[in-house]
Write a protein that holds these residues in place. Structure first.
Motif, PDB file in Angstrom:
ATOM      1  N   PHE A  76      -6.924 -47.848   9.749  1.00 21.47           N
ATOM      2  CA  PHE A  76      -6.713 -48.734  10.898  1.00 21.47           C
ATOM      3  C   PHE A  76      -7.923 -48.875  11.823  1.00 21.47           C
ATOM      4  O   PHE A  76      -7.994 -49.805  12.614  1.00 21.47           O
ATOM      5  CB  PHE A  76      -5.550 -48.177  11.737  1.00 21.47           C
ATOM      6  N   SER A  77      -8.862 -47.945  11.799  1.00 17.43           N
ATOM      7  CA  SER A  77      -9.846 -47.855  12.896  1.00 17.43           C
ATOM      8  C   SER A  77     -10.728 -49.099  12.999  1.00 17.43           C
ATOM      9  O   SER A  77     -11.368 -49.510  12.032  1.00 17.43           O
ATOM     10  CB  SER A  77     -10.732 -46.619  12.697  1.00 17.43           C
ATOM     11  N   ALA A  78     -10.781 -49.666  14.206  1.00 18.95           N
ATOM     12  CA  ALA A  78     -11.648 -50.828  14.445  1.00 18.95           C
ATOM     13  C   ALA A  78     -12.998 -50.387  15.004  1.00 18.95           C
ATOM     14  O   ALA A  78     -13.895 -51.201  15.179  1.00 18.95           O
ATOM     15  CB  ALA A  78     -10.971 -51.771  15.430  1.00 18.95           C
ATOM     16  N   GLY A  79     -13.112 -49.096  15.357  1.00 21.69           N
ATOM     17  CA  GLY A  79     -14.362 -48.599  15.924  1.00 21.69           C
ATOM     18  C   GLY A  79     -14.421 -48.730  17.445  1.00 21.69           C
ATOM     19  O   GLY A  79     -15.507 -48.677  18.030  1.00 21.69           O
ATOM     20  N   ARG A  81     -13.278 -46.585  19.766  1.00 20.55           N
ATOM     21  CA  ARG A  81     -13.708 -45.308  20.370  1.00 20.55           C
ATOM     22  C   ARG A  81     -15.227 -45.151  20.258  1.00 20.55           C
ATOM     23  O   ARG A  81     -15.898 -44.810  21.227  1.00 20.55           O
ATOM     24  CB  ARG A  81     -13.002 -44.135  19.658  1.00 20.55           C
ATOM     25  N   ALA A 191     -16.694 -39.652  15.532  1.00 22.54           N
ATOM     26  CA  ALA A 191     -15.448 -40.355  15.857  1.00 22.54           C
ATOM     27  C   ALA A 191     -14.963 -41.229  14.705  1.00 22.54           C
ATOM     28  O   ALA A 191     -13.895 -41.842  14.805  1.00 22.54           O
ATOM     29  CB  ALA A 191     -15.658 -41.211  17.109  1.00 22.54           C
ATOM     30  N   ALA A 192     -15.738 -41.310  13.613  1.00 18.49           N
ATOM     31  CA  ALA A 192     -15.308 -42.153  12.481  1.00 18.49           C
ATOM     32  C   ALA A 192     -14.019 -41.601  11.890  1.00 18.49           C
ATOM     33  O   ALA A 192     -13.774 -40.394  11.916  1.00 18.49           O
ATOM     34  CB  ALA A 192     -16.402 -42.183  11.418  1.00 18.49           C
ATOM     35  N   ALA A 193     -13.205 -42.499  11.352  1.00 17.34           N
ATOM     36  CA  ALA A 193     -11.966 -42.096  10.677  1.00 17.34           C
ATOM     37  C   ALA A 193     -12.313 -41.963   9.194  1.00 17.34           C
ATOM     38  O   ALA A 193     -12.446 -42.967   8.479  1.00 17.34           O
ATOM     39  CB  ALA A 193     -10.896 -43.144  10.898  1.00 17.34           C
ATOM     40  N   VAL A 194     -12.507 -40.731   8.770  1.00 15.45           N
ATOM     41  CA  VAL A 194     -13.068 -40.462   7.440  1.00 15.45           C
ATOM     42  C   VAL A 194     -11.950 -40.180   6.439  1.00 15.45           C
ATOM     43  O   VAL A 194     -11.078 -39.346   6.690  1.00 15.45           O
ATOM     44  CB  VAL A 194     -14.034 -39.244   7.526  1.00 15.45           C
ATOM     45  N   LYS A 276     -10.026 -35.187  16.069  1.00 14.53           N
ATOM     46  CA  LYS A 276      -8.854 -34.922  15.227  1.00 14.53           C
ATOM     47  C   LYS A 276      -7.772 -35.919  15.613  1.00 14.53           C
ATOM     48  O   LYS A 276      -7.348 -35.961  16.771  1.00 14.53           O
ATOM     49  CB  LYS A 276      -8.401 -33.471  15.465  1.00 14.53           C
ATOM     50  N   LEU A 277      -7.393 -36.731  14.651  1.00 15.33           N
ATOM     51  CA  LEU A 277      -6.336 -37.723  14.893  1.00 15.33           C
ATOM     52  C   LEU A 277      -5.033 -37.257  14.254  1.00 15.33           C
ATOM     53  O   LEU A 277      -5.036 -36.839  13.094  1.00 15.33           O
ATOM     54  CB  LEU A 277      -6.725 -39.065  14.276  1.00 15.33           C
ATOM     55  N   ARG A 308      -3.981 -42.821  22.152  1.00 20.32           N
ATOM     56  CA  ARG A 308      -5.405 -42.442  22.159  1.00 20.32           C
ATOM     57  C   ARG A 308      -6.229 -43.123  23.236  1.00 20.32           C
ATOM     58  O   ARG A 308      -7.310 -42.655  23.562  1.00 20.32           O
ATOM     59  CB  ARG A 308      -6.022 -42.660  20.774  1.00 20.32           C
TER      60      ARG A 308
HETATM   61  O1  PAZ Z   1     -11.366 -46.931  16.204  1.00 23.24           O
HETATM   62  P1  PAZ Z   1     -10.281 -46.581  17.180  1.00 23.24           P
HETATM   63  O2  PAZ Z   1     -10.805 -46.520  18.574  1.00 23.24           O
HETATM   64  O3  PAZ Z   1      -9.096 -47.461  17.051  1.00 23.24           O
HETATM   65  O4  PAZ Z   1      -9.752 -45.120  16.780  1.00 23.24           O
HETATM   66  C1  PAZ Z   1     -10.523 -43.981  17.086  1.00 23.24           C
HETATM   67  C2  PAZ Z   1     -10.077 -42.775  16.245  1.00 23.24           C
HETATM   68  C3  PAZ Z   1      -8.612 -42.488  16.483  1.00 23.24           C
HETATM   69  C4  PAZ Z   1     -10.308 -43.078  14.766  1.00 23.24           C
HETATM   70  C5  PAZ Z   1     -10.939 -41.549  16.698  1.00 23.24           C
HETATM   71  O5  PAZ Z   1     -10.694 -41.274  18.037  1.00 23.24           O
HETATM   72  C6  PAZ Z   1     -10.633 -40.326  15.852  1.00 23.24           C
HETATM   73  O6  PAZ Z   1      -9.742 -39.580  16.102  1.00 23.24           O
HETATM   74  N1  PAZ Z   1     -11.427 -40.121  14.784  1.00 23.24           N
HETATM   75  C7  PAZ Z   1     -11.232 -39.025  13.833  1.00 23.24           C
HETATM   76  C8  PAZ Z   1     -10.100 -39.333  12.903  1.00 23.24           C
HETATM   77  C9  PAZ Z   1      -9.819 -38.197  11.949  1.00 23.24           C
HETATM   78  O7  PAZ Z   1     -10.444 -38.212  10.893  1.00 23.24           O
HETATM   79  O8  PAZ Z   1      -9.009 -37.300  12.260  1.00 23.24           O
END
Ligand code: PAZ
Length: 384
Positions: A76-79, A81, A191-194, A276-277, A308
């Motif tokens: 879902f992440s648009a970047g 954050r 902050a990338a969603a990996v 951590k998401l 978030r």
């Molecule tokens: O891109 P976004 O602003 O919608 O979301 C940001 C996020 C939730 C991906 C970021 O804050 C985050 O938690 N990144 C790590 C995700 C993870 O791998 O747990």
């Protein structure tokens, strides 16, 4: 005070083996060398100036299902954050290396890029056929434009893209290793969603996965050679109960966890902040602590998908958990909610996004911890 200081020991053998195996099996992105050159020049420039530099990773990684990729798994992440954080880091005097998913949000242009904020909606035709900002939007646009130009003109922002999980990991490793000359002034803000799962190259189809057996009939006309047979794609070992041509079984391996390699090998002196998401509020803090304990880095910022933009929790060694929160209503004011020591109830939050960007609170708090970290490391060096 941050008790985790650089470790003297190399990564454990297992982590080193997993690293060798992953990076030799998964090819680097075609532009890696070009990116390394740009990153090296940028890092050297700021290292010589004695400036703090942050690597911000942003957006989601893809998991390709085919080598000539038509289909991939995404998230879902648009970047938001990452792009928003980058702006506040620049404001705090950091040079920013912004490693982002291609076409995700970018610092500054993010204000005018998506369907709801299309840049064309902010423009009008001028008297002499020129294009100008609408009067009601000109003030904000000029402000954003000035900050953007300043960052670019002073060489404070370098933007590099990735697409897939393996592109991301190759880029991250190379850039983290280049950051060594910065010592503790280097900050990694991940902050990338990996992706946690991927298709290893030896189980990946070369060509577009077929949804009918039309091509099978064609292929059967000529018997495949031994080398072609070796390349026959099968993503799943057990015999399917419906014909292969009708199903798509995606069998994914776990992506090796490289945070340990990052902390101990790639960037042993930099301060490392991971995100951590989670979606389940009950496990968020526990998972953040688990990550900190396992990888021995410096800060985990926990956040929930649904809240978030309203709150995050800082979990760092030797410090009590710290919630950073925008009080309901979106304005920064004292309220009981702001004091709570557990996640907010998402149902209690307004539907619209907060006026205040939570990154405007996160970045000064991270920078403060970074200052302490630099002092600790430099103090240790003086004492040594
Ligand atoms: O891109 P976004 O602003 O919608 O979301 C940001 C996020 C939730 C991906 C970021 O804050 C985050 O938690 N990144 C790590 C995700 C993870 O791998 O747990």
């Amino acid at each position: 005070m941050l008790p985790h200081t650089p470790s003297e020991s190399p990564p454990s053998n297992l982590a080193a083996l997993a690293e060798d195996h992953y990076f030799s099996a998964n090819p680097p992105p075609k532009d890696l060398q070009k990116h390394v050159k740009l990153a090296k020049d940028f890092i050297d420039f700021h290292s010589k100036a004695g400036r703090r530099l942050v690597l911000v990773t942003s957006g989601g990684t893809t998991v390709p299902l085919e080598k000539q990729t038509v289909r991939f798994i995404d998230n879902f992440s648009a970047g938001t954050r990452g792009a928003t954080s980058a702006e506040y880091f620049l404001e705090a005097g950091y040079a920013v290396l912004f490693l982002h998913r291609q076409f995700s949000l970018l610092p500054y242009s993010r204000h005018y890029s998506h369907a709801t904020d299309c840049f064309l909606d902010f423009l009008r035709e001028g008297p002499d056929g020129s294009v100008v900002a609408r009067d009601e939007d000109a003030g904000k646009m000029l402000n954003v434009l000035r900050k953007y130009r300043e960052a670019r003109d002073k060489n404070m922002l370098l933007v590099l893209p990735f697409v897939s999980i393996s592109d991301y990991l190759h880029e991250l490793r190379s850039i983290a290793q280049l950051m060594k000359p910065l010592g503790p002034k280097g900050l990694l803000y991940l902050a990338a969603a990996v992706s946690d799962f991927f298709v290893p190259p030896d189980r990946m189809s070369e060509h577009k996965i077929q949804s009918t057996d039309a091509a099978d009939a064609f292929n059967k006309k000529s018997k495949p050679s031994a080398s072609e047979e070796e390349e026959t794609f099968d993503n799943f070992d057990s015999s399917p109960s419906v014909p292969r041509s009708k199903r798509l079984v995606v069998d994914l391996d776990p992506v090796p966890k490289f945070l340990k390699n990052l902390v101990e090998g790639w960037s042993p002196e930099g301060m490392i902040v991971s995100f951590k998401l989670e979606t389940d509020p009950k496990i968020l803090v526990h998972k953040a602590k688990y990550s900190l304990d396992r990888y021995q880095h410096h800060l985990v910022i926990g956040n929930l998908l649904s809240t978030r933009k309203w709150e995050v929790v800082f979990v760092s060694p030797g410090n009590p958990d710290k919630w950073i929160r925008i009080p309901q209503g979106g304005k920064l004011e004292d309220s009981k909610e702001a004091e709570k020591d557990e996640p907010l109830d998402p149902k209690s939050l307004p539907e619209q996004e907060p006026e205040l960007e939570i990154e405007s609170l996160i970045i000064p708090a991270v920078a403060e911890l970074h200052t302490k970290y630099i002092k600790t490391i430099e103090g240790k060096k003086l004492g040594a």
